[in-house]
Design a protein around this motif. Structure first.
Motif, PDB file in Angstrom:
ATOM      1  N   SER A  23       0.829  -1.207   0.000  1.00 18.01           N
ATOM      2  CA  SER A  23       0.000   0.000   0.000  1.00 18.01           C
ATOM      3  C   SER A  23       0.861   1.254   0.000  1.00 18.01           C
ATOM      4  N   ALA A  24       2.042   1.196   0.618  1.00 16.51           N
ATOM      5  CA  ALA A  24       2.911   2.375   0.584  1.00 16.51           C
ATOM      6  C   ALA A  24       3.419   2.630  -0.832  1.00 16.51           C
ATOM      7  N   ILE A  25       3.794   1.559  -1.530  1.00 14.97           N
ATOM      8  CA  ILE A  25       4.213   1.735  -2.920  1.00 14.97           C
ATOM      9  C   ILE A  25       3.049   2.236  -3.761  1.00 14.97           C
ATOM     10  N   GLY A  26       1.848   1.740  -3.445  1.00 15.86           N
ATOM     11  CA  GLY A  26       0.666   2.197  -4.180  1.00 15.86           C
ATOM     12  C   GLY A  26       0.407   3.679  -3.993  1.00 15.86           C
ATOM     13  N   VAL A  27       0.620   4.193  -2.783  1.00 14.52           N
ATOM     14  CA  VAL A  27       0.428   5.622  -2.556  1.00 14.52           C
ATOM     15  C   VAL A  27       1.406   6.415  -3.407  1.00 14.52           C
ATOM     16  N   ALA A  28       2.639   5.939  -3.520  1.00 20.51           N
ATOM     17  CA  ALA A  28       3.651   6.719  -4.226  1.00 20.51           C
ATOM     18  C   ALA A  28       3.437   6.678  -5.729  1.00 20.51           C
ATOM     19  N   VAL A  29       2.886   5.568  -6.233  1.00 25.15           N
ATOM     20  CA  VAL A  29       2.925   5.347  -7.670  1.00 25.15           C
ATOM     21  C   VAL A  29       1.712   5.896  -8.399  1.00 25.15           C
ATOM     22  N   HIS A  30       0.534   5.800  -7.784  1.00 29.63           N
ATOM     23  CA  HIS A  30      -0.691   6.098  -8.531  1.00 29.63           C
ATOM     24  C   HIS A  30      -0.869   7.579  -8.781  1.00 29.63           C
ATOM     25  N   ARG A  31      -1.341   7.890  -9.986  1.00 30.41           N
ATOM     26  CA  ARG A  31      -1.581   9.287 -10.305  1.00 30.41           C
ATOM     27  C   ARG A  31      -2.959   9.743  -9.887  1.00 30.41           C
ATOM     28  N   ASN A  32      -3.880   8.805  -9.822  1.00 28.97           N
ATOM     29  CA  ASN A  32      -5.226   9.164  -9.410  1.00 28.97           C
ATOM     30  C   ASN A  32      -5.233   9.320  -7.901  1.00 28.97           C
ATOM     31  N   LEU A  33      -5.516  10.548  -7.423  1.00 31.21           N
ATOM     32  CA  LEU A  33      -5.358  10.812  -5.997  1.00 31.21           C
ATOM     33  C   LEU A  33      -6.381  10.082  -5.154  1.00 31.21           C
ATOM     34  N   LEU A  34      -7.519   9.733  -5.749  1.00 34.13           N
ATOM     35  CA  LEU A  34      -8.522   8.992  -5.006  1.00 34.13           C
ATOM     36  C   LEU A  34      -7.996   7.606  -4.627  1.00 34.13           C
ATOM     37  N   ALA A  35      -7.323   6.948  -5.582  1.00 37.71           N
ATOM     38  CA  ALA A  35      -6.739   5.632  -5.292  1.00 37.71           C
ATOM     39  C   ALA A  35      -5.653   5.762  -4.228  1.00 37.71           C
ATOM     40  N   ALA A  36      -4.892   6.857  -4.305  1.00 39.54           N
ATOM     41  CA  ALA A  36      -3.822   7.040  -3.319  1.00 39.54           C
ATOM     42  C   ALA A  36      -4.392   7.188  -1.915  1.00 39.54           C
ATOM     43  N   VAL A  37      -5.545   7.841  -1.807  1.00 42.18           N
ATOM     44  CA  VAL A  37      -6.180   8.010  -0.497  1.00 42.18           C
ATOM     45  C   VAL A  37      -6.592   6.655   0.070  1.00 42.18           C
ATOM     46  N   VAL A  38      -7.131   5.786  -0.805  1.00 42.11           N
ATOM     47  CA  VAL A  38      -7.542   4.458  -0.328  1.00 42.11           C
ATOM     48  C   VAL A  38      -6.329   3.657   0.130  1.00 42.11           C
ATOM     49  N   LEU A  76     -10.040  13.450   1.289  1.00 47.85           N
ATOM     50  CA  LEU A  76     -11.054  13.495   0.228  1.00 47.85           C
ATOM     51  C   LEU A  76     -11.564  14.912   0.024  1.00 47.85           C
ATOM     52  N   ILE A  77     -11.784  15.638   1.106  1.00 43.74           N
ATOM     53  CA  ILE A  77     -12.243  17.022   0.964  1.00 43.74           C
ATOM     54  C   ILE A  77     -11.175  17.841   0.252  1.00 43.74           C
ATOM     55  N   ALA A  78      -9.912  17.599   0.581  1.00 45.72           N
ATOM     56  CA  ALA A  78      -8.850  18.354  -0.083  1.00 45.72           C
ATOM     57  C   ALA A  78      -8.783  18.022  -1.569  1.00 45.72           C
ATOM     58  N   VAL A  79      -8.948  16.725  -1.906  1.00 45.32           N
ATOM     59  CA  VAL A  79      -8.919  16.340  -3.315  1.00 45.32           C
ATOM     60  C   VAL A  79     -10.098  16.943  -4.057  1.00 45.32           C
ATOM     61  N   ARG A  80     -11.265  16.987  -3.402  1.00 41.70           N
ATOM     62  CA  ARG A  80     -12.446  17.581  -4.027  1.00 41.70           C
ATOM     63  C   ARG A  80     -12.218  19.046  -4.315  1.00 41.70           C
ATOM     64  N   LYS A  81     -11.544  19.733  -3.399  1.00 40.05           N
ATOM     65  CA  LYS A  81     -11.412  21.166  -3.590  1.00 40.05           C
ATOM     66  C   LYS A  81     -10.306  21.544  -4.551  1.00 40.05           C
ATOM     67  N   THR A  82      -9.412  20.624  -4.875  1.00 38.83           N
ATOM     68  CA  THR A  82      -8.314  21.006  -5.771  1.00 38.83           C
ATOM     69  C   THR A  82      -8.394  20.214  -7.071  1.00 38.83           C
TER      70      THR A  82
ATOM     71  N   GLY B  26      -7.867  -3.296  -8.886  1.00 43.82           N
ATOM     72  CA  GLY B  26      -9.157  -2.667  -9.144  1.00 43.82           C
ATOM     73  C   GLY B  26      -9.087  -1.549 -10.159  1.00 43.82           C
ATOM     74  N   PRO B  27      -9.811  -1.652 -11.252  1.00 47.09           N
ATOM     75  CA  PRO B  27      -9.661  -0.617 -12.272  1.00 47.09           C
ATOM     76  C   PRO B  27     -10.141   0.745 -11.827  1.00 47.09           C
ATOM     77  N   GLU B  28     -11.111   0.788 -10.902  1.00 49.26           N
ATOM     78  CA  GLU B  28     -11.566   2.080 -10.415  1.00 49.26           C
ATOM     79  C   GLU B  28     -11.172   2.258  -8.972  1.00 49.26           C
ATOM     80  N   ALA B  29     -11.340   3.465  -8.488  1.00 48.75           N
ATOM     81  CA  ALA B  29     -11.017   3.707  -7.079  1.00 48.75           C
ATOM     82  C   ALA B  29     -12.029   3.049  -6.157  1.00 48.75           C
ATOM     83  N   PHE B  30     -13.227   2.771  -6.668  1.00 47.04           N
ATOM     84  CA  PHE B  30     -14.255   2.234  -5.778  1.00 47.04           C
ATOM     85  C   PHE B  30     -14.079   0.746  -5.542  1.00 47.04           C
ATOM     86  N   SER B  31     -13.443   0.038  -6.494  1.00 47.96           N
ATOM     87  CA  SER B  31     -13.067  -1.344  -6.209  1.00 47.96           C
ATOM     88  C   SER B  31     -12.067  -1.373  -5.070  1.00 47.96           C
ATOM     89  N   ARG B  32     -11.163  -0.393  -5.095  1.00 51.97           N
ATOM     90  CA  ARG B  32     -10.179  -0.330  -4.027  1.00 51.97           C
ATOM     91  C   ARG B  32     -10.846   0.014  -2.698  1.00 51.97           C
TER      92      ARG B  32
END
Lengths: 89, 85, 236
Positions: A23-38, A76-82, B26-32
């Motif tokens: 999960s730490a590597i996932g935070v660093a690598v993903h460009r989609n910030l929503l996935a990084a939050v998860v 999530l609120i920060a990602v929504r606002k930016t 997961g292809p989307e963030a919601f799968s994650r």
């Protein structure tokens, strides 16, 4: 390597450490910030278990109380606002 | 008895690794987000099992915090999609 | 490219920590730690030694920490003031399940947070953790109904009074036992593992719990209703 450390509980710790690593590597690598939050939420969860394993229940409870709901929502609120992706698109 | 408990914890950790597969793929963030929820559901009894293994009831409070608050993160992600956050 | 850099950084960190961690782990307690371990329960009366260290032995540092938390929340609240005139997309209202569930669950979650900070001297947890759980309960209400506005005047008053009570507890220690935030003279130590024990530690943790809870709830409200809009707004 002496055989004392090859216990089952140490195997559990090793598997949970793998979860933290992934999960730490996932935070660093993903460009989609929503996935990084998860991914950050998953890292917080696994680290809380490791704190319990290291006999620190107060630290584990702090990590649980903050990482379970509040940290994810504030991000999530920060990602929504930016912006939603990292390279500004 | 302790060996049985340790085996149960190993199986739970293996289940956690399986849901990490969905987390990565997961292809989307919601799968994650679903994978995060499942991981919380697996880790909470692992903490309770650890409390039994070291024979201390104070470790159960941490599992209780996760039990009460775990759905907030997933609900916030779902409300993000509804533009409600 | 970034993936390779991340992977290399993680491997390097693992190698460094593998070599360093056995060096840093001592095999016996230092003198200060030994005093805490041997005399902590007898001097403070509570069964949670970490709470005794945080509130009594290092109580002044905790006062500084509470101040830092207040400053950060105040700064965030100042920066995120609501600006008028920005278009905000209308959110889809939350479903019936979420709204009813939020209203039903708000009271037990706040009760659970209060349990955590009232029993700070007995079970793991304490003021900061309990305050975070209370703020999560308020967050539940905010997620279910986006147009709900928290009473900021009441929250500000509660937070200021709690912070003031912390300093009052310290001054009471000064008056009763001769040093700021002293534990022994103000309230009786009580018997071990009971709720009414450990001197003034539960009072201080209750005050910290209220302060942190109201602070974080106000911060979440300010952040949710702050100006900024969506990502698309920034490009127009």
């Amino acid at each position: 390597m002496n055989v004392d450390i090859l216990t089952l509980m140490n195997l559990v710790d090793l598997l949970i450490c793998l979860v933290v690593l992934v999960s730490a590597i996932g935070v660093a690598v993903h460009r989609n910030l929503l996935a990084a939050v998860v991914f950050a939420g998953v890292a917080s969860l696994a680290v809380s278990y490791l704190f319990l394993r290291l006999a620190a229940p107060d630290v584990a409870m702090t990590e649980a109380a903050i990482g379970a709901g509040l940290s994810t929502v504030i991000f999530l609120i920060a990602v929504r606002k930016t912006r939603e992706t990292e390279d500004g698109s | 008895m302790k060996t049985l408990l340790e085996l149960a914890l190993v199986l739970a950790a293996a289940a956690a690794l399986l849901s990490v597969y969905r987390l990565i793929k997961g292809p989307e963030a919601f799968s994650r987000a679903v994978a995060l929820d499942v991981l919380t559901l697996i880790t909470m009894p692992m903490m309770a099992g650890l409390a039994l293994w070291v024979r201390r009831s104070i470790y159960l409070d941490v599992a209780l915090v996760y039990a009460v608050l775990s759905f907030l993160g997933v609900m916030a992600l779902a409300r993000y999609a509804d533009r409600g956050v | 490219m970034k993936q390779i850099v991340a992977l290399v950084a993680v491997v390097l960190l693992a190698v460094v920590l593998w070599r360093l961690v056995p060096l840093a782990a001592p095999t016996q307690l230092g003198p200060v730690a030994r005093h805490y371990a041997e005399w902590g329960v007898a001097e403070n009366g509570g069964s949670n030694l970490v709470t005794s260290i945080v509130v009594n032995y290092r109580g002044f540092d905790t006062l500084g920490e509470v101040t830092v938390l207040f400053l950060s929340v105040a700064g965030a609240g100042f920066v995120l003031r609501r600006r008028h005139g920005l278009v905000v997309h209308e959110p889809i209202p939350a479903s019936e399940i979420v709204q009813t569930g939020a209203r039903l669950l708000f009271a037990p979650v706040v009760l659970f947070g209060a349990y955590i900070f009232v029993h700070g001297h007995l079970t793991p947890g304490g003021g900061f953790q309990g305050g975070a759980v209370v703020a999560s309960g308020v967050l539940l209400l905010l997620l279910a109904d986006r147009d709900r506005h928290l009473p900021h005047g009441f929250l500000g008053l509660l937070e200021s009074l709690s912070g003031f009570s912390y300093v009052l507890a310290g001054l009471a220690g000064l008056w009763a036992a001769g040093s700021f935030l002293a534990n022994r003279g103000v309230l009786p130590l009580g018997s071990w593992n009971r709720l009414l024990s450990a001197g003034i530690i539960p009072v201080i943790y209750m005050v910290i719990g209220l302060k942190v809870g109201s602070e974080l709830a106000a911060l979440l409200d300010v952040m949710m209703h702050a100006a900024g809009g969506d990502g698309e707004e920034a490009h127009r």
